[in-house]
Design a protein around this motif. Sequence first.
Motif, mmCIF file in Angstrom:
data_model
loop_
_atom_site.group_PDB
_atom_site.id
_atom_site.type_symbol
_atom_site.label_atom_id
_atom_site.label_comp_id
_atom_site.label_asym_id
_atom_site.label_seq_id
_atom_site.Cartn_x
_atom_site.Cartn_y
_atom_site.Cartn_z
ATOM 1 N N SER A 17 -4.831 2.404 6.130
ATOM 2 C CA SER A 17 -4.697 2.199 4.684
ATOM 3 C C SER A 17 -4.758 3.533 3.943
ATOM 4 C CB SER A 17 -5.784 1.256 4.169
ATOM 5 O OG SER A 17 -5.537 -0.072 4.563
ATOM 6 N N GLU A 28 0.833 -1.202 0.000
ATOM 7 C CA GLU A 28 0.000 0.000 0.000
ATOM 8 C C GLU A 28 0.872 1.258 0.000
ATOM 9 O OE1 GLU A 28 -4.268 -0.991 2.145
ATOM 10 O OE2 GLU A 28 -2.612 -0.325 3.411
ATOM 11 N N THR A 40 -8.659 -2.149 -1.780
ATOM 12 C CA THR A 40 -7.778 -2.757 -0.780
ATOM 13 C C THR A 40 -8.625 -3.584 0.184
ATOM 14 O OG1 THR A 40 -5.890 -2.380 0.683
ATOM 15 C CG2 THR A 40 -7.740 -0.837 0.877
#
Length: 322
Positions: free
Chosen positions: A111, A63, A84
């Motif tokens: 994230s 990420e 994701t």
Amino acid sequence: MDYVNLGRSGLLVSPLCLGTMNFGPRTSEEDSFAIMDRAHELGLNFFDTANVYGGKRGEGVTESIIGRWFAKGGGRREKTVIATKVHNDMGDWPNERRLSALHIRRACDASLKRLQTDHIDIYQAHHIDRNTPFEEFWEAMEVLRQQGKIIYVGSSNFAGWHIAKAQESAARRNLMGLVSEQTHYNLLTRTPELEVLPACDDYGIGVIPWSPLAGGLLSGVLRKIDKGRTAADGMLAQLDKHRDKIERYEKFCDELGEQPADVALAWLLRQRAVTAPIIGPRTMEQLEGSLRALEINLDDAALARLDEIFPGHRTAPEDYAW
């Protein structure tokens, strides 16, 4: 590039999804940047990742690579539909995993920070959490949507009855529910045809198959070994198990004049409810080669031949009853 709707949603995505699992562990950041740039040049706008990708527990390496690529600007983020995932182990403490509302909230914020973006286009449950009720799951996702942190919700590795239960729970809350399901599906692994694909088809959920090449077994493995290339021990064990099928498959691909990997992807694109197989290129050559699958038109005779080599399933319960 002919874009397709992700399931019943209005979201348009490329018919191949760029998987990023190799970014970090196997593909350098520089090469990862180049692959993502080239993907955009080729028209691929659909990228998939997960907070656990990257090989270092709790760090979200992959990420972060994507986030630094987004930060280069040039419309990279705006052109990308980014998906994701949340569920897997991100630390030692009890609420650093699975699908509790607490973990979903914290994982989403982490994230977003790593991806250097203000929202996630598709936020996916990486696996079922049997200890968290769907009422809690949907409440957490609803809050994230209201906050503008996510747009769509997807699942991964759900059974057919999990999908049905998730959708009925969402309907009771007047929510759209799932728009996508990532499932392990390829010519060698056809179990999803029993219940997962029919459930997704009925609910309008786009299927995003992972491991479309069966870990490399459908990518021309016999040809590669004949040329002196080595294979991992695990792949060799699977090859011994399925050698007869793989030999027949590669011979049929020769008859078609196509590469085995391209035929495997083209076959998936003909299956019910499938939106976009996930390709996970380690190199630029692998990325560019995948586009050939979009040009292959497997007719009914070819599909029947593939069914002979790799027998599939009829929809349940007809597969095992009358």
